[in-house]
Design a protein around this motif. Structure first.
Motif, mmCIF file in Angstrom:
data_model
loop_
_atom_site.group_PDB
_atom_site.id
_atom_site.type_symbol
_atom_site.label_atom_id
_atom_site.label_comp_id
_atom_site.label_asym_id
_atom_site.label_seq_id
_atom_site.Cartn_x
_atom_site.Cartn_y
_atom_site.Cartn_z
ATOM 1 N N ARG A 146 0.830 -1.215 0.000
ATOM 2 C CA ARG A 146 0.000 0.000 0.000
ATOM 3 C C ARG A 146 0.859 1.258 0.000
ATOM 4 N NH1 ARG A 146 -5.586 -0.824 3.457
ATOM 5 N NH2 ARG A 146 -6.770 -1.486 1.608
ATOM 6 N N MET A 147 1.999 1.205 0.673
ATOM 7 C CA MET A 147 2.903 2.350 0.684
ATOM 8 C C MET A 147 3.357 2.683 -0.732
ATOM 9 S SD MET A 147 6.637 2.684 2.557
ATOM 10 C CE MET A 147 5.945 2.201 4.140
ATOM 11 N N ILE A 173 -2.695 -4.837 -7.543
ATOM 12 C CA ILE A 173 -2.817 -4.043 -8.771
ATOM 13 C C ILE A 173 -2.286 -2.635 -8.501
ATOM 14 C CG2 ILE A 173 -4.456 -2.965 -10.365
ATOM 15 C CD1 ILE A 173 -6.189 -5.397 -10.177
ATOM 16 N N LYS A 174 -1.494 -2.134 -9.408
ATOM 17 C CA LYS A 174 -0.947 -0.778 -9.266
ATOM 18 C C LYS A 174 -2.087 0.237 -9.335
ATOM 19 C CE LYS A 174 2.379 2.363 -9.142
ATOM 20 N NZ LYS A 174 3.472 2.399 -10.129
ATOM 21 N N ASP A 175 -2.226 1.022 -8.268
ATOM 22 C CA ASP A 175 -3.266 2.045 -8.141
ATOM 23 C C ASP A 175 -4.675 1.441 -8.202
ATOM 24 O OD1 ASP A 175 -1.531 4.268 -7.885
ATOM 25 O OD2 ASP A 175 -1.203 4.282 -10.044
ATOM 26 N N GLY A 176 -4.822 0.201 -7.736
ATOM 27 C CA GLY A 176 -6.130 -0.446 -7.728
ATOM 28 C C GLY A 176 -7.011 0.044 -6.592
ATOM 29 N N ASN A 177 -8.301 -0.263 -6.696
ATOM 30 C CA ASN A 177 -9.239 0.067 -5.628
ATOM 31 C C ASN A 177 -9.222 -1.016 -4.548
ATOM 32 O OD1 ASN A 177 -10.223 2.429 -6.929
ATOM 33 N ND2 ASN A 177 -11.514 1.142 -8.242
ATOM 34 N N PRO A 178 -9.427 -0.644 -3.288
ATOM 35 C CA PRO A 178 -9.423 -1.639 -2.206
ATOM 36 C C PRO A 178 -10.548 -2.660 -2.389
ATOM 37 C CG PRO A 178 -9.215 0.592 -1.327
ATOM 38 C CD PRO A 178 -9.558 0.739 -2.773
ATOM 39 N N ASP A 179 -10.173 -3.943 -2.400
ATOM 40 C CA ASP A 179 -11.160 -5.025 -2.492
ATOM 41 C C ASP A 179 -10.394 -6.344 -2.482
ATOM 42 O OD1 ASP A 179 -13.408 -6.572 -2.790
ATOM 43 O OD2 ASP A 179 -13.485 -6.347 -4.962
#
Length: 249
Positions: free
Chosen positions: A187-188, A215-221
């Motif tokens: 996440r960092m 995933i790079k710049d993905g949404n949390p899920d």
């Protein structure tokens, strides 16, 4: 034909019609590596993949059976890199797989930022102990493969984030005890964890391996996949593990 050095042997690579050079004294691939190669998402027809800390090239070789994409592998140890290079040449995969002898930390500058659709890495699992002589394997090759001598977990995550495209995937295999470190670092460096699976030696035992993909710049899920058990009550590979290793043959 292939030239083998010292105690090297030419092994079959599981169910695939491939051979790989291994050496008990230098490097032999582990179950963890195979599981990562089977776990990670890969595009089937085209793209650019890169495997960091590639060892003797097992992940690039296995990925070549799943994808027609261009694949790179990076290995810092010249002796092990040479094993991987000869395996790729033996299998006539030089047009698809390119191996690089170098430090993964140099790859973003050398190869460019955001150039890869998929990044994989089976990194060294253990921090370098303060008393290196007594607490690490005396075999230099094995010590470097297992301990964070040339790259830390943060190095691996940072470099992976730099190399992967926005929306691209990064997958690691590691020990469950480092889960919080891995998630925090991902996440960092803007790698959102999306899939997580724990691997257990057998039912009733603690997990000893984790597989995680972000995933790079993905949404949390985050999806927690069903547990994977290696052995059944008879001490044989479970049907699921056997299928992962050898296909449905």
């Amino acid at each position: 034909m292939v030239d083998l050095l010292d105690d090297e042997r030419l092994d079959y690579l599981l169910a695939e019609d491939l051979r790989i050079i291994q050496s008990p004294a230098v490097f032999a691939f582990s179950l963890d590596t195979v599981l990562l190669a089977r776990f990670v998402y890969v595009p089937i027809q085209k793209g650019n993949l890169i495997d960091l800390c590639t060892g003797n090239g097992v992940i690039p070789l296995l990925l070549s059976t799943r994808s027609k994409a261009q694949i790179k592998g990076v290995e810092i140890q010249e002796r092990i890199f040479n094993m991987a290079q000869r395996s790729v040449e033996y299998n006539k995969l030089s047009e698809q797989i390119e191996l690089i002898h170098g430090d993964i930390k140099d790859m973003p500058e050398k190869l460019g930022h955001g150039k890869f659709d998929v990044v994989t890495c089976n990194p060294p699992y253990f921090p370098t102990p303060s008393d290196r002589e007594s607490e690490m394997n005396n075999n230099e090759h094995l010590a470097i493969a297992r301990h964070e001598i040339y790259c830390t977990l943060e190095d691996v995550v940072r470099v992976s984030s730099q190399l992967v495209k926005q929306g691209g995937k990064v997958a690691f295999v590691h020990r469950p005890g480092r889960l919080l470190d891995i998630v925090t670092l991902m996440r960092m460096y803007k790698l959102e964890p999306k899939r997580l699976q724990f691997v257990y030696p057998k039912v009733g035992k603690e997990a000893n391996t984790l597989l995680i993909e972000g995933i790079k710049d993905g949404n949390p899920d985050l999806k927690i996949l069903p547990p994977l058990y290696v052995y059944n009550e008879k001490g044989e590979y479970t049907k699921e593990l056997h299928s992962i290793l050898y296909g449905d043959k």
